[in-house]
Design a protein around this motif. Structure first.
Motif, mmCIF file in Angstrom:
data_model
loop_
_atom_site.group_PDB
_atom_site.id
_atom_site.type_symbol
_atom_site.label_atom_id
_atom_site.label_comp_id
_atom_site.label_asym_id
_atom_site.label_seq_id
_atom_site.Cartn_x
_atom_site.Cartn_y
_atom_site.Cartn_z
ATOM 1 N N THR A 83 39.643 34.113 46.031
ATOM 2 C CA THR A 83 40.931 33.519 45.711
ATOM 3 C C THR A 83 40.795 32.401 44.688
ATOM 4 O OG1 THR A 83 41.596 33.992 47.992
ATOM 5 C CG2 THR A 83 43.042 32.578 46.700
ATOM 6 N N ALA A 123 40.057 33.812 41.264
ATOM 7 C CA ALA A 123 41.268 34.354 40.635
ATOM 8 C C ALA A 123 42.114 33.235 40.043
ATOM 9 C CB ALA A 123 42.074 35.153 41.657
ATOM 10 N N ASN A 126 44.431 37.863 48.955
ATOM 11 C CA ASN A 126 43.376 38.852 48.758
ATOM 12 C C ASN A 126 43.635 40.067 49.635
ATOM 13 O OD1 ASN A 126 41.628 38.614 51.379
ATOM 14 N ND2 ASN A 126 41.998 36.507 50.733
ATOM 15 N N VAL A 135 39.589 42.148 46.965
ATOM 16 C CA VAL A 135 40.219 41.740 45.706
ATOM 17 C C VAL A 135 41.027 40.471 45.954
ATOM 18 C CG1 VAL A 135 41.795 42.392 43.849
ATOM 19 C CG2 VAL A 135 40.363 44.135 44.942
ATOM 20 N N ALA A 147 43.767 37.814 44.185
ATOM 21 C CA ALA A 147 44.772 37.862 43.128
ATOM 22 C C ALA A 147 45.499 36.533 43.021
ATOM 23 C CB ALA A 147 45.778 38.982 43.393
ATOM 24 N N SER A 160 45.608 37.389 37.257
ATOM 25 C CA SER A 160 44.202 37.787 37.212
ATOM 26 C C SER A 160 43.741 38.193 38.606
ATOM 27 C CB SER A 160 43.333 36.647 36.680
ATOM 28 O OG SER A 160 41.986 37.061 36.549
ATOM 29 N N ARG A 161 42.691 38.985 38.633
ATOM 30 C CA ARG A 161 42.092 39.426 39.892
ATOM 31 C C ARG A 161 40.592 39.183 39.860
ATOM 32 N NH1 ARG A 161 46.090 43.249 38.858
ATOM 33 N NH2 ARG A 161 47.520 43.667 40.616
ATOM 34 N N SER A 162 40.051 38.856 40.991
ATOM 35 C CA SER A 162 38.602 38.765 41.156
ATOM 36 C C SER A 162 38.185 39.800 42.188
ATOM 37 C CB SER A 162 38.196 37.362 41.604
ATOM 38 O OG SER A 162 38.858 37.014 42.801
ATOM 39 N N ARG A 163 36.976 40.306 42.055
ATOM 40 C CA ARG A 163 36.563 41.439 42.890
ATOM 41 C C ARG A 163 35.196 41.204 43.525
ATOM 42 N NH1 ARG A 163 39.896 45.774 41.377
ATOM 43 N NH2 ARG A 163 41.031 45.422 39.428
ATOM 44 N N GLN A 176 36.874 41.249 32.613
ATOM 45 C CA GLN A 176 38.220 40.738 32.496
ATOM 46 C C GLN A 176 38.619 40.702 31.016
ATOM 47 O OE1 GLN A 176 40.306 39.951 34.922
ATOM 48 N NE2 GLN A 176 38.885 40.299 36.599
#
Length: 272
Positions: free
Chosen positions: A11, A14, A88, A131, A133, A157-160, A202
């Protein structure tokens, strides 16, 4: 399994990626006030909440050399921000036989039948993906006239994070919150990593004068430090104590030489 640390990293990562996309340079040099009333009540996971987002945006505003005021009446422009998403998701895929307690439940209905234990999960391969967001919108308007002067648009944006197991071996970890491929928390070599995972890239964001995630010494701090060193050399009998620098050191002399080049040269006597 507790995943609080991973969830907070996803989180916050993101949020960092969204804030890094916002370019405040159109307001460089202007007196601005950051209006946070639409963010401060946002609840997130752990430390990732409204306060984290507000502080991140204030840092990015200062990085663009905006004059951030603490009171609205002292500013010429009001910057207002809002959050559209913060959270997330988690997905799991298993290749094999899932866990089941159907036979155990059926055997419990018949007293004559001995109890049958539940069937555990038997998987040949397993994948777990999380994920994080975040979505933030920012705009600015003139404090007195209320006329719009700038907007950054809505950034998202998203983080994974991905964990994989194969024949019981794992987890093989990858994603944006890791510096590289990991196996059970330890780094592994890239050839093995490429067999099972892929990099998450990204889209490129506008490059502000100071990167949000990078340490940076602003020009005013450098100039003040240089002035202090010059003052020490020019007035050695001063009562001011300057810690961490020896009198007459080569480094201080270099600073004085550099500073003298910035001053106008004295007029030279006319040549005959």
């Amino acid at each position: 399994m507790v995943q609080n640390g991973t969830e907070q990293l996803l989180t916050s990562d993101a949020v960092d990626r969204v804030v890094a996309q916002i370019d405040f340079t159109p307001l460089t040099g202007q007196k601005v006030y950051f209006q946070d009333q639409y963010i401060k009540d946002i609840k997130g996971i752990g430390f990732v909440n409204g306060d984290y987002i507000i502080s991140s945006l204030r840092q990015q505003i200062l990085a663009a050399n905006c004059k951030l005021e603490e009171k609205a009446e002292q500013a010429d422009y009001i910057i207002e921000a809002r959050v559209g998403a913060l959270g997330n998701d988690q997905h799991e895929v298993s290749y094999g036989i899932p866990a089941s307690n159907v036979l155990s439940s059926v055997s419990a209905l018949s007293p004559a039948t001995p109890p049958i234990p539940a069937i555990p999960e038997i998987s040949f391969a397993k994948k777990k993906q999380q994920v994080g967001a975040a979505k933030i919108g920012v705009f600015a308007y003139h404090r007195e006239t209320k006329e719009p002067v700038w907007q950054a648009g809505v950034k998202a944006s998203r983080s994974r994070s991905k964990e994989s197991w194969f024949m019981g071996i794992g987890p093989l970890q990858s994603g944006t919150i890791y510096d590289g491929p990991m196996f059970a928390g330890a780094k592994i070599k890239r050839p093995i990593y490429q067999l099972f995972t892929k990099q998450y890239k990204q889209p490129e964001a506008p490059v502000p004068p100071v990167q949000y995630k990078d340490p940076h010494m602003f020009p005013i701090a450098k100039r003040l430090e240089q002035e202090r060193q010059i003052e020490k050399i020019q007035h050695p009998d001063s009562d001011i104590q300057w810690a961490g620098h020896e009198e007459g050191s080569d480094q201080i002399k270099q600073l004085v030489d550099q500073a003298s080049k910035l001053k106008p040269d004295e007029e030279e006597p006319a040549k005959e």
